[in-house]
Design a protein around this motif. Structure first.
Motif, PDB file in Angstrom:
ATOM      1  N   ASN A  72       0.973  -1.222  -0.060  1.00 35.79           N
ATOM      2  CA  ASN A  72       0.106   0.186   0.066  1.00 35.79           C
ATOM      3  C   ASN A  72       0.822   1.173  -0.074  1.00 35.79           C
ATOM      4  O   ASN A  72       0.707   2.264   0.962  1.00 35.79           O
ATOM      5  CB  ASN A  72      -0.990   0.041   1.273  1.00 35.79           C
ATOM      6  CG  ASN A  72      -1.662  -1.427   1.424  1.00 35.79           C
ATOM      7  OD1 ASN A  72      -2.911  -1.520   0.858  1.00 35.79           O
ATOM      8  ND2 ASN A  72      -1.347  -2.075   2.203  1.00 35.79           N
ATOM      9  N   PRO A  73       1.779   1.485  -0.996  1.00 36.94           N
ATOM     10  CA  PRO A  73       2.652   2.536  -1.123  1.00 36.94           C
ATOM     11  C   PRO A  73       1.799   3.667  -0.872  1.00 36.94           C
ATOM     12  O   PRO A  73       2.532   4.880  -0.504  1.00 36.94           O
ATOM     13  CB  PRO A  73       3.418   2.393  -2.614  1.00 36.94           C
ATOM     14  CG  PRO A  73       2.490   1.748  -3.266  1.00 36.94           C
ATOM     15  CD  PRO A  73       1.872   0.635  -2.318  1.00 36.94           C
ATOM     16  N   ASP A  74       0.709   4.151  -1.348  1.00 35.44           N
ATOM     17  CA  ASP A  74       0.146   5.293  -1.265  1.00 35.44           C
ATOM     18  C   ASP A  74      -1.029   5.559  -0.211  1.00 35.44           C
ATOM     19  O   ASP A  74      -1.840   6.305  -0.176  1.00 35.44           O
ATOM     20  CB  ASP A  74      -0.770   5.387  -2.780  1.00 35.44           C
ATOM     21  CG  ASP A  74       0.217   5.441  -3.902  1.00 35.44           C
ATOM     22  OD1 ASP A  74       1.339   6.055  -3.837  1.00 35.44           O
ATOM     23  OD2 ASP A  74      -0.115   4.993  -4.969  1.00 35.44           O
ATOM     24  N   PHE A  75      -0.964   4.465   0.612  1.00 34.26           N
ATOM     25  CA  PHE A  75      -1.921   4.794   1.831  1.00 34.26           C
ATOM     26  C   PHE A  75      -1.465   5.759   2.574  1.00 34.26           C
ATOM     27  O   PHE A  75      -0.690   5.852   3.283  1.00 34.26           O
ATOM     28  CB  PHE A  75      -1.686   3.092   2.454  1.00 34.26           C
ATOM     29  CG  PHE A  75      -3.040   3.176   3.671  1.00 34.26           C
ATOM     30  CD1 PHE A  75      -4.113   2.779   3.288  1.00 34.26           C
ATOM     31  CD2 PHE A  75      -2.626   3.463   4.941  1.00 34.26           C
ATOM     32  CE1 PHE A  75      -5.004   2.620   4.062  1.00 34.26           C
ATOM     33  CE2 PHE A  75      -3.504   3.252   5.701  1.00 34.26           C
ATOM     34  CZ  PHE A  75      -5.046   3.036   5.467  1.00 34.26           C
ATOM     35  N   SER A  76      -2.590   6.499   3.062  1.00 31.87           N
ATOM     36  CA  SER A  76      -2.497   7.842   3.814  1.00 31.87           C
ATOM     37  C   SER A  76      -3.303   7.779   5.238  1.00 31.87           C
ATOM     38  O   SER A  76      -3.623   8.819   5.932  1.00 31.87           O
ATOM     39  CB  SER A  76      -2.838   8.990   3.061  1.00 31.87           C
ATOM     40  OG  SER A  76      -4.464   9.074   2.490  1.00 31.87           O
ATOM     41  N   GLY A  77      -4.003   6.518   5.413  1.00 33.12           N
ATOM     42  CA  GLY A  77      -4.768   6.488   6.594  1.00 33.12           C
ATOM     43  C   GLY A  77      -4.145   6.151   7.984  1.00 33.12           C
ATOM     44  O   GLY A  77      -4.680   5.603   8.826  1.00 33.12           O
ATOM     45  N   ALA A  78      -2.655   6.021   7.882  1.00 38.57           N
ATOM     46  CA  ALA A  78      -1.866   5.460   9.069  1.00 38.57           C
ATOM     47  C   ALA A  78      -2.115   6.363  10.240  1.00 38.57           C
ATOM     48  O   ALA A  78      -2.269   7.416  10.154  1.00 38.57           O
ATOM     49  CB  ALA A  78      -0.411   5.269   8.683  1.00 38.57           C
ATOM     50  N   VAL A  79      -2.047   5.741  11.427  1.00 40.89           N
ATOM     51  CA  VAL A  79      -1.987   6.639  12.735  1.00 40.89           C
ATOM     52  C   VAL A  79      -0.541   7.409  12.618  1.00 40.89           C
ATOM     53  O   VAL A  79       0.433   6.904  12.287  1.00 40.89           O
ATOM     54  CB  VAL A  79      -1.906   5.812  13.737  1.00 40.89           C
ATOM     55  CG1 VAL A  79      -1.649   6.521  15.224  1.00 40.89           C
ATOM     56  CG2 VAL A  79      -3.110   4.918  13.931  1.00 40.89           C
TER      57      VAL A  79
ATOM     58  N   GLN B 121      -5.266  -9.987  -0.153  1.00 42.15           N
ATOM     59  CA  GLN B 121      -6.467  -9.686  -0.264  1.00 42.15           C
ATOM     60  C   GLN B 121      -6.567  -8.383   0.316  1.00 42.15           C
ATOM     61  O   GLN B 121      -5.699  -7.484   0.715  1.00 42.15           O
ATOM     62  CB  GLN B 121      -7.301 -10.575   0.980  1.00 42.15           C
ATOM     63  CG  GLN B 121      -7.359 -12.038   0.465  1.00 42.15           C
ATOM     64  CD  GLN B 121      -8.256 -12.882   1.292  1.00 42.15           C
ATOM     65  OE1 GLN B 121      -8.815 -12.346   2.419  1.00 42.15           O
ATOM     66  NE2 GLN B 121      -8.162 -14.088   1.168  1.00 42.15           N
ATOM     67  N   SER B 122      -7.861  -7.514   0.158  1.00 37.50           N
ATOM     68  CA  SER B 122      -7.914  -6.203   0.564  1.00 37.50           C
ATOM     69  C   SER B 122      -9.404  -6.080   1.240  1.00 37.50           C
ATOM     70  O   SER B 122     -10.124  -6.741   1.334  1.00 37.50           O
ATOM     71  CB  SER B 122      -8.133  -5.313  -0.800  1.00 37.50           C
ATOM     72  OG  SER B 122      -6.827  -5.322  -1.593  1.00 37.50           O
TER      73      SER B 122
ATOM     74  N   LYS C 193      -8.914   1.862   0.909  1.00 38.50           N
ATOM     75  CA  LYS C 193      -8.544   0.343   0.385  1.00 38.50           C
ATOM     76  C   LYS C 193      -7.183   0.026   1.011  1.00 38.50           C
ATOM     77  O   LYS C 193      -6.173   0.689   0.564  1.00 38.50           O
ATOM     78  CB  LYS C 193      -8.837   0.070  -1.101  1.00 38.50           C
ATOM     79  CG  LYS C 193      -8.737  -1.319  -1.285  1.00 38.50           C
ATOM     80  CD  LYS C 193      -8.738  -1.486  -2.914  1.00 38.50           C
ATOM     81  CE  LYS C 193      -8.390  -2.940  -3.303  1.00 38.50           C
ATOM     82  NZ  LYS C 193      -8.570  -3.145  -4.692  1.00 38.50           N
ATOM     83  N   ARG C 194      -7.127  -1.010   1.496  1.00 36.89           N
ATOM     84  CA  ARG C 194      -5.755  -1.488   2.225  1.00 36.89           C
ATOM     85  C   ARG C 194      -5.521  -3.042   1.743  1.00 36.89           C
ATOM     86  O   ARG C 194      -6.382  -3.730   2.308  1.00 36.89           O
ATOM     87  CB  ARG C 194      -5.526  -1.204   3.718  1.00 36.89           C
ATOM     88  CG  ARG C 194      -4.333  -1.781   4.224  1.00 36.89           C
ATOM     89  CD  ARG C 194      -4.362  -1.816   5.828  1.00 36.89           C
ATOM     90  NE  ARG C 194      -3.425  -2.536   6.218  1.00 36.89           N
ATOM     91  CZ  ARG C 194      -3.348  -3.367   7.513  1.00 36.89           C
ATOM     92  NH1 ARG C 194      -4.555  -3.102   8.241  1.00 36.89           N
ATOM     93  NH2 ARG C 194      -2.195  -3.976   7.885  1.00 36.89           N
ATOM     94  N   SER C 195      -4.456  -3.489   1.068  1.00 38.24           N
ATOM     95  CA  SER C 195      -4.141  -4.760   0.748  1.00 38.24           C
ATOM     96  C   SER C 195      -3.087  -5.546   1.831  1.00 38.24           C
ATOM     97  O   SER C 195      -2.351  -4.587   2.580  1.00 38.24           O
ATOM     98  CB  SER C 195      -3.355  -4.880  -0.655  1.00 38.24           C
ATOM     99  OG  SER C 195      -4.251  -4.344  -1.547  1.00 38.24           O
ATOM    100  N   PHE C 196      -3.198  -6.702   1.884  1.00 34.45           N
ATOM    101  CA  PHE C 196      -2.498  -7.480   3.046  1.00 34.45           C
ATOM    102  C   PHE C 196      -2.330  -8.853   2.547  1.00 34.45           C
ATOM    103  O   PHE C 196      -3.247  -9.526   1.978  1.00 34.45           O
ATOM    104  CB  PHE C 196      -3.116  -7.084   4.279  1.00 34.45           C
ATOM    105  CG  PHE C 196      -4.500  -7.532   4.341  1.00 34.45           C
ATOM    106  CD1 PHE C 196      -5.104  -8.717   4.540  1.00 34.45           C
ATOM    107  CD2 PHE C 196      -5.522  -6.509   4.334  1.00 34.45           C
ATOM    108  CE1 PHE C 196      -6.419  -9.220   4.528  1.00 34.45           C
ATOM    109  CE2 PHE C 196      -6.962  -6.616   4.379  1.00 34.45           C
ATOM    110  CZ  PHE C 196      -7.233  -8.325   4.307  1.00 34.45           C
ATOM    111  N   PHE C 197      -1.196  -9.627   3.300  1.00 29.23           N
ATOM    112  CA  PHE C 197      -1.131 -10.923   3.011  1.00 29.23           C
ATOM    113  C   PHE C 197      -1.970 -11.743   4.026  1.00 29.23           C
ATOM    114  O   PHE C 197      -2.180 -11.171   5.169  1.00 29.23           O
ATOM    115  CB  PHE C 197       0.499 -11.225   3.241  1.00 29.23           C
ATOM    116  CG  PHE C 197       1.453 -10.944   2.245  1.00 29.23           C
ATOM    117  CD1 PHE C 197       1.414 -11.836   1.253  1.00 29.23           C
ATOM    118  CD2 PHE C 197       2.216  -9.724   2.343  1.00 29.23           C
ATOM    119  CE1 PHE C 197       2.228 -11.467   0.123  1.00 29.23           C
ATOM    120  CE2 PHE C 197       3.136  -9.637   1.390  1.00 29.23           C
ATOM    121  CZ  PHE C 197       2.895 -10.439   0.255  1.00 29.23           C
TER     122      PHE C 197
END
Length: 200
Positions: A27-34, A162-163, A170-174
């Motif tokens: 998720n290189p463009d994910f901006s929802g992190a704490v 999966q996401s 949207k967040r993808s993960f193993f």
């Protein structure tokens, strides 16, 4: 059928070079992190011998917990000021959460750190359980303790991506499911890093 993994193979895998992993790998463009500084946490990857091959000990977190309820996780937690280092924290938390005495754990090495979207820097510690062990779940925190064949979690073919939506994005993960257990997120990502080193 693959031959069972052994301790020698794991020790060799730990000596391979590797970069830290992160929840942002997929998720290189994910901006929802704490936001905020990274908090150190130590987790134990406890491995116990078994006639059919070594097995990994995992926990299912209590559904009553505020953070990550019901998720599959390694025993472990944040590094306290009284801990010597993340390894000490992982051993302490494992004794508290699953009743694993630190004196029967051989620490065989560590993996590169893993950064989570919740701003933890996780230090994964591989520990070989060298004596008989009867798990005891910590009331209120651990709802179940179970084991998974190491051959299962070290086979990259058993992993999927999966996401889902998290904080509106949207967040993808193993994932690496096993029977009724849905192993995902940081736990699966750390295991995938180990699997990449072993390559069953």
């Amino acid at each position: 059928m693959e031959p069972p993994i052994d301790r020698t193979t794991l020790e060799a895998a730990l000596h391979m070079s590797g970069a830290p992993s992160s929840d942002f790998d997929l998720n290189p463009d994910f901006s929802g992190a704490v936001t905020g500084d990274l908090r150190a946490a130590g987790v134990l990857i406890p491995i116990m011998d078994h006639p059919k091959g070594p097995r990994l000990v995992l926990t299912k977190r209590s559904s009553a917990l505020k953070h990550h309820p019901g998720q599959i996780a390694f025993p472990g937690g944040r590094v306290d000021p009284t801990d010597l280092d993340p390894i000490d924290a992982a051993l302490r938390e494992s004794e508290e959460e699953i009743g694993l005495p630190r004196q029967i754990v051989d620490v065989i090495g560590t993996l590169p750190t893993h950064e989570t979207v919740t701003r933890f820097q996780i230090y994964p510690v591989l520990g070989w359980i060298k004596d008989d062990f009867v798990p005891i779940a910590e009331p209120g925190e651990v709802s179940e303790i179970f084991t998974v064949p190491m051959n299962h979690v070290l086979n990259v073919d058993n992993f999927n991506v999966q996401s889902r939506l998290w904080r509106g994005q949207k967040r993808s993960f193993f994932t690496v499911p096993y029977g009724p257990y849905y192993i995902w997120g940081a736990t699966a990502r750390i295991l995938r890093g180990l699997a990449d080193r072993v390559q069953l």
